[in-house]
Structures are given as structure tokens and as C-alpha cells.
Write a protein that holds these residues in place. Structure first.
Motif, PDB file in Angstrom:
ATOM      1  N   MET A   1      70.582 106.927 136.436  1.00 11.44           N
ATOM      2  CA  MET A   1      70.880 108.351 136.558  1.00 11.44           C
ATOM      3  C   MET A   1      69.710 109.194 136.044  1.00 11.44           C
ATOM      4  O   MET A   1      69.143 108.915 134.987  1.00 11.44           O
ATOM      5  N   PHE A   2      69.365 110.191 136.824  1.00  5.69           N
ATOM      6  CA  PHE A   2      68.293 111.102 136.421  1.00  5.69           C
ATOM      7  C   PHE A   2      68.809 112.071 135.366  1.00  5.69           C
ATOM      8  O   PHE A   2      69.929 112.565 135.449  1.00  5.69           O
ATOM      9  N   SER A   3      67.977 112.351 134.355  1.00  5.33           N
ATOM     10  CA  SER A   3      68.412 113.216 133.262  1.00  5.33           C
ATOM     11  C   SER A   3      67.396 114.329 133.024  1.00  5.33           C
ATOM     12  O   SER A   3      66.248 114.257 133.463  1.00  5.33           O
ATOM     13  N   ILE A   4      67.845 115.357 132.297  1.00  5.18           N
ATOM     14  CA  ILE A   4      66.965 116.474 131.941  1.00  5.18           C
ATOM     15  C   ILE A   4      65.823 115.979 131.055  1.00  5.18           C
ATOM     16  O   ILE A   4      64.696 116.481 131.125  1.00  5.18           O
ATOM     17  N   GLY A   5      66.123 114.962 130.243  1.00 12.03           N
ATOM     18  CA  GLY A   5      65.090 114.407 129.369  1.00 12.03           C
ATOM     19  C   GLY A   5      63.934 113.828 130.164  1.00 12.03           C
ATOM     20  O   GLY A   5      62.761 114.006 129.796  1.00 12.03           O
ATOM     21  N   GLU A   6      64.248 113.127 131.257  1.00 13.80           N
ATOM     22  CA  GLU A   6      63.207 112.559 132.112  1.00 13.80           C
ATOM     23  C   GLU A   6      62.370 113.660 132.745  1.00 13.80           C
ATOM     24  O   GLU A   6      61.140 113.541 132.866  1.00 13.80           O
ATOM     25  N   LEU A   7      63.034 114.742 133.146  1.00  9.62           N
ATOM     26  CA  LEU A   7      62.316 115.880 133.726  1.00  9.62           C
ATOM     27  C   LEU A   7      61.372 116.496 132.702  1.00  9.62           C
ATOM     28  O   LEU A   7      60.213 116.798 133.012  1.00  9.62           O
ATOM     29  N   PHE A   8      61.860 116.663 131.485  1.00 10.43           N
ATOM     30  CA  PHE A   8      61.036 117.238 130.421  1.00 10.43           C
ATOM     31  C   PHE A   8      59.844 116.341 130.126  1.00 10.43           C
ATOM     32  O   PHE A   8      58.708 116.818 129.967  1.00 10.43           O
ATOM     33  N   ASP A   9      60.090 115.034 130.071  1.00 11.53           N
ATOM     34  CA  ASP A   9      58.997 114.083 129.799  1.00 11.53           C
ATOM     35  C   ASP A   9      57.943 114.140 130.905  1.00 11.53           C
ATOM     36  O   ASP A   9      56.744 114.083 130.629  1.00 11.53           O
ATOM     37  N   TRP A  10      58.395 114.268 132.145  1.00 14.20           N
ATOM     38  CA  TRP A  10      57.455 114.296 133.267  1.00 14.20           C
ATOM     39  C   TRP A  10      56.621 115.569 133.237  1.00 14.20           C
ATOM     40  O   TRP A  10      55.417 115.539 133.455  1.00 14.20           O
ATOM     41  N   LEU A  11      57.271 116.688 132.957  1.00 13.75           N
ATOM     42  CA  LEU A  11      56.560 117.971 132.930  1.00 13.75           C
ATOM     43  C   LEU A  11      55.590 118.079 131.757  1.00 13.75           C
ATOM     44  O   LEU A  11      54.593 118.799 131.838  1.00 13.75           O
ATOM     45  N   THR A  12      55.870 117.392 130.667  1.00 12.11           N
ATOM     46  CA  THR A  12      55.009 117.485 129.484  1.00 12.11           C
ATOM     47  C   THR A  12      53.977 116.361 129.418  1.00 12.11           C
ATOM     48  O   THR A  12      53.196 116.291 128.469  1.00 12.11           O
TER      49      THR A  12
END
Length: 226
Positions: A1-12
Motif C-alpha cells: 500500500m502506498f503511504s504519505i510517508g513514501e511520498l514525503f520520502d520521495w519528495l525529500t
């Protein structure tokens, strides 16, 4: 499952912002395509819209172009131009398609701005001995600036969203991350790129809306001073 944490890690992650296909470079390419297309559309559409609004001739042309722009599929137009002009001229073809998308709202904004100027003001400028060009420069453009800005705001949103398709014909832009992320099922890349696109769209729209509001207030203030 995709999570907001993964999005944050990718953007940073700094690696996702550097290099040929990093977000920073893709952002610049996306914005450059958008601004160049809007600039060319403005150079073409504003003089025509002002001339039609000033003379009253050719009003059906404005209506026809505005109506046709809603009927033409933007993706189809872009691909058709690339196929017609050849892959080696794909950058020119894409810009041409984007200009075609941007012209109708800018043209309508310029025309509506000039047309909305009260006849009393026009006659007053003519009575003072102003030539047609002087009327446009000193009366028409200042009073229609808000309407023209509104046309650019609409055009900006249409163009910046269409540039997302540019990577499909081999160009850059933030759409690359969306397309690659979808193909690789990398939902962090897909969502991260989409977030940047949305932020670019909203930021540009807000800046143009602010400029339009400022021009509206200036016009209102000048009327009060009179």
C-alpha cells in the motif's frame, strides 16, 4: 500500500531533484514551455483582439475561435502536429499546439476588455484629437488590462495542464514523472510529480488572479478620482 510517508520520502530525496530527469530540471522545462507558448499567444492574440474590439469588425471570428477551441481535443492536436511536421520538429509542433490552445482565451480577453469600455470614454478620447493608436495606447489597453489578465489566467491553466502530455512525444516536463511512475508502478514518483504539477498550476493561477485583482482595483480607483 502506498503511504504519505513514501511520498514525503520521495519528495525529500535529493536524487529525485537532480539530473536530466530530476524534478528541478523537469520543472524548468515545464515552465519554459508554458511561458514561451503564452508569450507567443499574447503577441498574436492581443493585437487582433484589440483591433476587433476597437473597430467592431470581425466579432464573429472571436466567437468562432472560442467555440472551436472547446471542440478540438488538445492531445489529438498535439500528436497530429508532431506526425505532420515530423519527429525532428516535435518541439516546434508542441509549442504550436500550445499556442493554439492559448490564443482563444487571450483573444477573447483582449476583445472583451476593449469592447467593455463605455462609448462615452471612446468618444471623449476621439474628441481630444487622439489617433486610433493613441486611443488604444492611452485608453484601450489601460482599461482592458484586467480583462486581458483574466484571459491569460485561463490560458495559463489550459497550457500548463497540457504540457503534461509533452513527454509522450519525447519532450521534457513534469509529465515525465507521471508517465514513468505509471509505467513502473512507482506511485511515489507518480504522486510526487502530480503534486508538483498541481502546485505549479495553483501558484501561477493565484499570481495571475492577484494581478487581475490589482488591475481591477486600480481601474476602480481611477474612476473614483475622475
Amino acid at each position: 500500500m502506498f503511504s504519505i510517508g513514501e511520498l514525503f520520502d520521495w519528495l525529500t530525496d535529493a536524487e529525485n531533484w537532480t539530473g536530466r530527469y530530476g524534478l528541478a530540471n523537469l520543472f524548468v522545462e515545464h515552465l519554459t514551455l508554458t511561458l514561451v507558448s503564452l508569450a507567443i499567444a499574447g503577441l498574436l492574440a492581443i493585437p487582433i483582439g484589440v483591433a476587433i474590439g476597437q473597430s467592431g469588425r470581425g466579432e464573429t471570428l472571436v466567437i468562432a475561435i472560442s467555440s472551436a477551441s472547446r471542440a478540438i481535443p488538445t492531445m489529438g492536436l498535439m500528436f497530429a502536429l508532431v506526425m505532420f511536421m515530423g519527429v525532428e520538429f516535435r518541439q516546434f509542433a508542441v509549442v504550436l499546439a500550445l499556442v493554439g490552445i492559448a490564443i482563444p482565451p487571450v483573444l477573447a480577453g483582449a476583445y472583451a476588455g476593449i469592447k467593455s469600455i463605455p462609448i462615452v470614454i471612446r468618444e471623449g478620447a476621439r474628441a481630444q484629437g487622439m489617433t486610433t493608436l493613441q486611443q488604444i495606447r492611452h485608453v484601450g489597453l489601460p482599461l482592458s488590462a484586467s480583462s486581458i489578465a483574466g484571459g491569460f489566467k485561463i490560458a495559463y491553466l489550459q497550457v500548463v495542464s497540457t504540457v503534461v502530455l509533452a513527454p509522450l512525444v519525447g519532450l521534457g516536463g513534469l509529465g515525465f514523472g507521471v508517465i514513468q511512475g505509471l509505467a513502473l508502478r512507482d506511485f511515489a514518483q507518480l504522486t510526487g510529480s502530480a503534486v508538483v504539477i498541481v502546485l505549479l498550476s495553483i501558484t501561477g493561477e493565484r499570481l495571475l488572479a492577484k494581478a487581475q485583482g490589482k488591475l481591477d482595483r486600480r481601474l476602480t480607483q481611477s474612476k473614483i478620482n475622475r
